[in-house]
Design a protein around this motif. Structure first.
Motif, PDB file in Angstrom:
ATOM      1  N   SER A 243      40.040  73.413  50.559  1.00 19.38           N
ATOM      2  CA  SER A 243      40.799  72.635  49.581  1.00 19.38           C
ATOM      3  C   SER A 243      39.908  71.633  48.857  1.00 19.38           C
ATOM      4  CB  SER A 243      41.957  71.910  50.272  1.00 19.38           C
ATOM      5  OG  SER A 243      42.866  72.845  50.826  1.00 19.38           O
ATOM      6  N   SER A 244      38.923  71.077  49.558  1.00 16.80           N
ATOM      7  CA  SER A 244      37.991  70.144  48.917  1.00 16.80           C
ATOM      8  C   SER A 244      37.145  70.855  47.863  1.00 16.80           C
ATOM      9  CB  SER A 244      37.090  69.494  49.967  1.00 16.80           C
ATOM     10  OG  SER A 244      37.845  68.719  50.877  1.00 16.80           O
ATOM     11  N   VAL A 245      36.723  72.091  48.185  1.00 16.95           N
ATOM     12  CA  VAL A 245      35.955  72.874  47.214  1.00 16.95           C
ATOM     13  C   VAL A 245      36.809  73.162  45.978  1.00 16.95           C
ATOM     14  CG1 VAL A 245      34.895  75.127  46.784  1.00 16.95           C
ATOM     15  CG2 VAL A 245      34.401  73.900  48.902  1.00 16.95           C
ATOM     16  N   LEU A 249      36.079  71.959  42.085  1.00 18.81           N
ATOM     17  CA  LEU A 249      35.966  72.878  40.957  1.00 18.81           C
ATOM     18  C   LEU A 249      36.940  72.501  39.840  1.00 18.81           C
ATOM     19  CD1 LEU A 249      35.611  76.306  42.810  1.00 18.81           C
ATOM     20  CD2 LEU A 249      33.920  75.276  41.285  1.00 18.81           C
ATOM     21  N   LEU A 250      38.134  72.075  40.236  1.00 23.59           N
ATOM     22  CA  LEU A 250      39.155  71.730  39.237  1.00 23.59           C
ATOM     23  C   LEU A 250      38.981  70.322  38.687  1.00 23.59           C
ATOM     24  CD1 LEU A 250      42.320  73.149  41.053  1.00 23.59           C
ATOM     25  CD2 LEU A 250      41.156  74.146  39.067  1.00 23.59           C
ATOM     26  N   ALA A 251      38.175  69.507  39.367  1.00 24.56           N
ATOM     27  CA  ALA A 251      38.010  68.093  39.011  1.00 24.56           C
ATOM     28  C   ALA A 251      39.354  67.368  39.057  1.00 24.56           C
ATOM     29  CB  ALA A 251      37.371  67.945  37.625  1.00 24.56           C
ATOM     30  N   MET A 252      40.177  67.727  40.053  1.00 29.80           N
ATOM     31  CA  MET A 252      41.463  67.070  40.247  1.00 29.80           C
ATOM     32  C   MET A 252      41.911  67.317  41.687  1.00 29.80           C
ATOM     33  SD  MET A 252      43.956  69.788  38.249  1.00 29.80           S
ATOM     34  CE  MET A 252      45.475  69.110  38.856  1.00 29.80           C
ATOM     35  N   ASP A 253      42.792  66.438  42.188  1.00 31.40           N
ATOM     36  CA  ASP A 253      43.305  66.594  43.547  1.00 31.40           C
ATOM     37  C   ASP A 253      44.516  67.516  43.521  1.00 31.40           C
ATOM     38  OD1 ASP A 253      41.401  64.956  44.683  1.00 31.40           O
ATOM     39  OD2 ASP A 253      42.599  63.139  44.419  1.00 31.40           O
ATOM     40  N   ASN A 273      38.636  76.838  33.787  1.00 31.95           N
ATOM     41  CA  ASN A 273      37.795  77.222  32.655  1.00 31.95           C
ATOM     42  C   ASN A 273      36.368  76.806  32.984  1.00 31.95           C
ATOM     43  OD1 ASN A 273      36.396  77.359  30.214  1.00 31.95           O
ATOM     44  ND2 ASN A 273      38.127  76.696  28.996  1.00 31.95           N
ATOM     45  N   LEU A 274      35.497  77.800  33.143  1.00 29.45           N
ATOM     46  CA  LEU A 274      34.085  77.518  33.423  1.00 29.45           C
ATOM     47  C   LEU A 274      33.238  78.108  32.308  1.00 29.45           C
ATOM     48  CD1 LEU A 274      33.489  78.195  37.245  1.00 29.45           C
ATOM     49  CD2 LEU A 274      33.535  75.999  36.071  1.00 29.45           C
ATOM     50  N   ALA A 275      32.532  77.255  31.588  1.00 29.34           N
ATOM     51  CA  ALA A 275      31.637  77.713  30.520  1.00 29.34           C
ATOM     52  C   ALA A 275      32.377  78.612  29.526  1.00 29.34           C
ATOM     53  CB  ALA A 275      30.426  78.437  31.101  1.00 29.34           C
ATOM     54  N   GLY A 276      33.651  78.295  29.281  1.00 30.88           N
ATOM     55  CA  GLY A 276      34.432  79.071  28.331  1.00 30.88           C
ATOM     56  C   GLY A 276      34.989  80.359  28.883  1.00 30.88           C
ATOM     57  N   SER A 369      28.028  70.161  49.281  1.00 26.63           N
ATOM     58  CA  SER A 369      28.872  69.179  49.957  1.00 26.63           C
ATOM     59  C   SER A 369      30.072  68.910  49.060  1.00 26.63           C
ATOM     60  CB  SER A 369      28.121  67.876  50.224  1.00 26.63           C
ATOM     61  OG  SER A 369      29.018  66.860  50.629  1.00 26.63           O
ATOM     62  N   ALA A 370      31.227  69.415  49.467  1.00 24.71           N
ATOM     63  CA  ALA A 370      32.430  69.167  48.664  1.00 24.71           C
ATOM     64  C   ALA A 370      32.786  67.687  48.677  1.00 24.71           C
ATOM     65  CB  ALA A 370      33.594  70.005  49.201  1.00 24.71           C
ATOM     66  N   ARG A 371      32.374  66.983  49.723  1.00 20.97           N
ATOM     67  CA  ARG A 371      32.685  65.556  49.800  1.00 20.97           C
ATOM     68  C   ARG A 371      31.946  64.770  48.710  1.00 20.97           C
ATOM     69  NH1 ARG A 371      34.291  62.289  54.105  1.00 20.97           N
ATOM     70  NH2 ARG A 371      33.926  63.999  55.577  1.00 20.97           N
ATOM     71  N   SER A 372      30.641  65.046  48.546  1.00 23.09           N
ATOM     72  CA  SER A 372      29.838  64.282  47.574  1.00 23.09           C
ATOM     73  C   SER A 372      29.728  64.967  46.217  1.00 23.09           C
ATOM     74  CB  SER A 372      28.431  64.052  48.133  1.00 23.09           C
ATOM     75  OG  SER A 372      27.719  65.284  48.205  1.00 23.09           O
ATOM     76  N   GLY A 373      29.934  66.272  46.201  1.00 26.52           N
ATOM     77  CA  GLY A 373      29.780  67.022  44.949  1.00 26.52           C
ATOM     78  C   GLY A 373      28.410  67.651  44.793  1.00 26.52           C
ATOM     79  N   GLU A 374      27.493  67.362  45.713  1.00 27.04           N
ATOM     80  CA  GLU A 374      26.161  67.956  45.635  1.00 27.04           C
ATOM     81  C   GLU A 374      26.243  69.470  45.800  1.00 27.04           C
ATOM     82  OE1 GLU A 374      21.808  67.803  47.931  1.00 27.04           O
ATOM     83  OE2 GLU A 374      23.518  66.639  48.696  1.00 27.04           O
TER      84      GLU A 374
END
Length: 464
Positions: A243-245, A249-253, A273-276, A369-374
């Motif tokens: 769920s964190s991943v 990806l969605l940039a939303m909770d 939507n990724l790169a169109g 790392s889904a927590r940090s976004g790295e």
């Protein structure tokens, strides 16, 4: 849908709601006459005359109620005289202010003057019936209207420009020429001699016709994905960070994230939507044996979703490595393309050094790392690479209807090829040849069944 083009139709052509501009579109033989009875040119008393509306020129004035003389709105009116219009008929567009009540009031006056309300897609259907576009172009217009990504927009635009239609027309014309020569040999063998070179026909079938149809069929597979989105299912053991991943990806909770195993019970689906390029993400329940009947239902749904996915994101907790449970899960999904996502790299020394069984064959391996976004950028790139749209996202891609027709044409030509190799006579082979020609004609809309046209054009909005 009525097909009587002696009728004049009208509709509001702009989306529902309040806006700066709203357009009423009128098409048919009475359109200019109707507009003139309602339109008064700026500074000139009385209704406009037909010659006042120059074709393809905007004219400023007012819409007036002929019964009361009341001015409803200041508008711009443009007439587009046949055949230089979208439908091929006389068309008038009234550009008014975009209030819903105002537009409905103007449309009511147009209908009072003898037009009838257009049905969904009727303007485009008239454009098709008048030869202004083939059926692939009409479908491209729908793709363009409904596009949710830049790739889908480019695909719709390419269809609307007629790129697919031209390819199909060239292929069909070549087959028609072959069928004509074949018919002449069948009917007048003494007069025309040998018009068909069997060796050349076989070579053309094997090197041009069949490969071209197979290419179009493959493009159709990409067309479906670009229209509907590549289905990506996120799977893994409980608490792997699925769920964190998804939320990253969605940039939303979108999915609930807790430390409690089994939080996600049902499928959580969301477009991305990724790169169109379009994707559809599905978060699933953590897969494990459970005594909880609700969690078991969630696991069953997760497995069903995995089986229908275009790609699976197998998310594993890097701290656990390739333990027995994740190995069992990998065995169940390996029949589908999958990306291995090594999550929680911030909690291990060297995530990339974790050994994996040799039987694992992921399309790509990403540590993050889904927590940090790295590492999320690497995952996004892996997804777009896996989609495989780079070579086709600017192309006029076939839809499901086109693809089915191409498959029928290819099957018919395969029978022609097999028949030639078996020494069958031309009169038998010509039946399958005409089947292929008819299938390609159906793509373009030639001799299209009215029910098919109804299904296609009923998906359009009323003003299109």
């Amino acid at each position: 849908m009525p097909l009587d083009n002696t009728e004049t139709i009208a509709a509001i052509a702009t989306p529902p709601g309040t806006g700066g501009i709203g357009i009423i579109r009128i098409s048919g033989p009475a359109s200019i006459g109707i507009a003139c009875r309602l339109f008064h040119r700026k500074g000139i008393a009385g209704p406009a005359a037909s010659h006042d509306l120059l074709s393809h020129r905007l004219t400023l004035g007012h819409i007036c109620d002929p019964a009361s003389g009341e001015i409803l709105d200041e508008v711009l009116v443009v007439a587009m005289r046949s055949p230089r219009s979208f439908t091929g008929e006389d068309v008038v567009e009234i550009q008014a202010h975009g209030g819903p009540w105002l537009l409905r009031s103007i449309l009511a006056l147009v209908l009072d003057q003898g037009a009838r309300l257009a049905e969904p897609g009727e303007f485009t259907r008239r454009a098709f019936l008048s030869g202004r576009m083939d059926l692939t172009q009409a479908e491209g217009m729908m793709d363009l209207i409904e596009a949710r990504t830049s790739a889908a927009r480019k695909m719709g635009s390419a269809l609307l420009r007629g790129e697919l239609g031209m390819e199909v027309s060239r292929l069909r014309e070549a087959l028609l020429e072959l069928a004509t020569r074949m018919a002449a040999e069948i009917d007048f063998p003494d007069d025309v001699g040998d018009l068909v070179d069997e060796g050349q026909v076989l070579q053309d079938l094997q090197e041009y016709y069949l490969p071209e149809l197979r290419r179009l069929i493959r493009m159709g597979e990409n067309g479906v994905r670009l229209r509907e989105g590549l289905r990506i299912v996120i799977a893994g053991l409980p608490n792997a960070g699925k769920s964190s991943v998804m939320n990253r990806l969605l940039a939303m909770d979108r999915s609930i994230v807790t430390d409690i195993p089994g939080t996600t019970r049902d499928l959580v689906e969301e477009p991305l939507n990724l790169a169109g390029l379009p994707f559809v993400l599905t978060d699933t329940a953590g897969i494990r044996d459970s005594s909880d009947p609700i969690e078991r239902m969630g696991v069953e749904r997760a497995m069903e979703s995995i089986r229908s996915a275009d790609c699976v994101l197998l998310v594993m907790d890097a701290r656990r490595g390739a333990d027995r449970e994740i190995c069992l899960l990998e065995e169940t999904i390996r029949s589908s393309p999958y990306l291995l996502v090594m999550n929680k790299k911030d909690l291990v020394d060297d995530c990339d050094a974790i050994a994996l069984p040799s039987s694992w064959k992921p399309a790509a391996r990403v540590s993050l790392s889904a927590r940090s976004g790295e590492g999320m950028d690497a995952l996004r790139k892996a997804l777009t690479d896996l989609a495989g749209f780079s070579e086709v996202q600017h192309a006029a891609l076939p839809n499901l209807r086109h693809r089915a027709a191409f498959e029928r044409a290819a099957e018919a030509l395969e029978r022609v090829r097999a028949g030639m190799l078996s020494g069958h006579f031309w009169d038998l082979l010509s039946v399958d040849l005409h089947t292929a020609i008819q299938a390609l004609g159906n793509v373009l809309g030639e001799n299209a069944d009215p029910d098919l046209l109804d299904r296609i054009f009923s998906g359009f909005c009323i003003g299109k």
